[in-house]
Design an enzyme around this catalytic site. Sequence first.
Site, PDB file in Angstrom:
ATOM      1  N   THR A 209      65.194  45.632  55.450  1.00  0.00           N
ATOM      2  CA  THR A 209      64.913  46.848  56.229  1.00  0.00           C
ATOM      3  C   THR A 209      65.720  46.794  57.526  1.00  0.00           C
ATOM      4  O   THR A 209      65.931  45.715  58.071  1.00  0.00           O
ATOM      5  CB  THR A 209      63.404  46.875  56.567  1.00  0.00           C
ATOM      6  N   ARG A 237      54.158  54.393  46.618  1.00  0.00           N
ATOM      7  CA  ARG A 237      53.791  53.562  47.786  1.00  0.00           C
ATOM      8  C   ARG A 237      54.694  53.884  48.997  1.00  0.00           C
ATOM      9  O   ARG A 237      55.908  53.978  48.894  1.00  0.00           O
ATOM     10  CB  ARG A 237      53.934  52.088  47.402  1.00  0.00           C
ATOM     11  N   VAL A 238      54.054  54.039  50.158  1.00  0.00           N
ATOM     12  CA  VAL A 238      54.791  54.217  51.413  1.00  0.00           C
ATOM     13  C   VAL A 238      54.411  53.053  52.324  1.00  0.00           C
ATOM     14  O   VAL A 238      53.232  52.705  52.435  1.00  0.00           O
ATOM     15  CB  VAL A 238      54.436  55.563  52.081  1.00  0.00           C
ATOM     16  N   GLY A 239      55.398  52.462  52.969  1.00  0.00           N
ATOM     17  CA  GLY A 239      55.140  51.311  53.838  1.00  0.00           C
ATOM     18  C   GLY A 239      54.912  51.712  55.284  1.00  0.00           C
ATOM     19  O   GLY A 239      54.616  52.867  55.604  1.00  0.00           O
ATOM     20  N   ASP A 240      55.100  50.741  56.162  1.00  0.00           N
ATOM     21  CA  ASP A 240      54.830  50.950  57.591  1.00  0.00           C
ATOM     22  C   ASP A 240      55.944  51.697  58.327  1.00  0.00           C
ATOM     23  O   ASP A 240      55.713  52.308  59.364  1.00  0.00           O
ATOM     24  CB  ASP A 240      54.658  49.588  58.279  1.00  0.00           C
ATOM     25  N   THR A 260      59.669  44.900  60.831  1.00  0.00           N
ATOM     26  CA  THR A 260      60.059  44.629  59.443  1.00  0.00           C
ATOM     27  C   THR A 260      59.151  43.553  58.878  1.00  0.00           C
ATOM     28  O   THR A 260      58.743  42.649  59.591  1.00  0.00           O
ATOM     29  CB  THR A 260      61.539  44.184  59.341  1.00  0.00           C
ATOM     30  N   GLY A 261      58.835  43.697  57.601  1.00  0.00           N
ATOM     31  CA  GLY A 261      57.952  42.712  56.985  1.00  0.00           C
ATOM     32  C   GLY A 261      57.066  43.378  55.953  1.00  0.00           C
ATOM     33  O   GLY A 261      57.359  44.487  55.494  1.00  0.00           O
ATOM     34  N   GLY A 263      54.747  45.590  54.780  1.00  0.00           N
ATOM     35  CA  GLY A 263      54.314  46.823  55.433  1.00  0.00           C
ATOM     36  C   GLY A 263      52.821  47.047  55.529  1.00  0.00           C
ATOM     37  O   GLY A 263      52.331  47.578  56.529  1.00  0.00           O
TER      38      GLY A 263
END
Length: 343
Positions: A209, A237-240, A260-261, A263
Amino acid sequence: MNKTCKLFILFFSFTLLYSCTNPNNKNNDLKFGIVIHGGAGTIEKQNYSNERIAEYYDKLNEALATGYSVLENGGSSIDAVEQTIMVLENSPLFNAGKGAVFTANGINELDAAIMDGSNLNAGAVAGITTIKNPIKLARKIMEKSKHVMLVGKGAEIFAAEQNLEIVDPSYFYTEERWQALQRIKEDEIKQKAKDESYLNNIYDYKFGTVGCAALDKNGNLAAGTSTGGMTNKKYGRVGDVPIIGAGTYANNNTCALSATGHGEFFIRNVVTHDISAMMEYKNITLNQAAEKVVMEKLVKQKGEGGVIGIDKNANITMTFNTTGMFRGFKTSDGKSEVKIFKE
Ligand code: ASP
């Protein structure tokens, strides 16, 4: 006092008064700077060839130089963030834009966000498959729509209306990311999901990312983040990354941050807003707040990742709890650094 002396004092006072009140002089001493990341995770030297490491350094340096020159020439932090992230999105090395990872269905679904710390405006986009530079779309959403976040098809219709570059989904195909998906799928079939080494491998497949935070000569902060998410992600799926306050946040009163990581942990801990809020309410430094969240809170929960950030005085943080994070910064006081591994 003789006449020359009087004249000198008069001249000196006038010059002092002028330089304090002239609006054109107000930015001369203001610091500015930029900080970037290209993902955090199990990043260890032995897993990369020297050529590949050199490629990463080159691209990180190019991205930093791009953003820094915008700032140096008096450009805004928002412009610097957008242009820096575009350099990283256009590179197949990172999990964003061209190098995005694959979903379980074998497609690339991209998320991005940008935030302007001067007015708390923000734009975010999730689950898009045809926009070449998601960060540009995030900015258009911020500036040309009444909304903060658009997703999927609707976001793509808006992008077309804004004349953004549309690409065929196959543009995002890279053999390396495709093979990463195949490896995860094979592991899944072998039902190794509970095995520790399998979980470690997931991290190998997903990091990359990209993010950027900047402070411009006018004292305005901005942050942005762009990603393909996590390899093998399912069900839309949606991340952070596109969640304002989780993966991306900027506020002129405190700092600008990109995360980053893994999420899900960054969403549950509202990581970037938490760091900003700690600075605001507890009056602690950017680095202290980042350490608290990334090295204490997240570590306790086994939430892997990191953040990069810059505060209103151009102090930098690059804090991560993994073995590495692609990262770098450059500030107007002449300091700069680009690093990948922990050392
Ligand atoms: N935070 C991103 C996500 O969970 C992935 C990453 O940063 O590597 O979507």
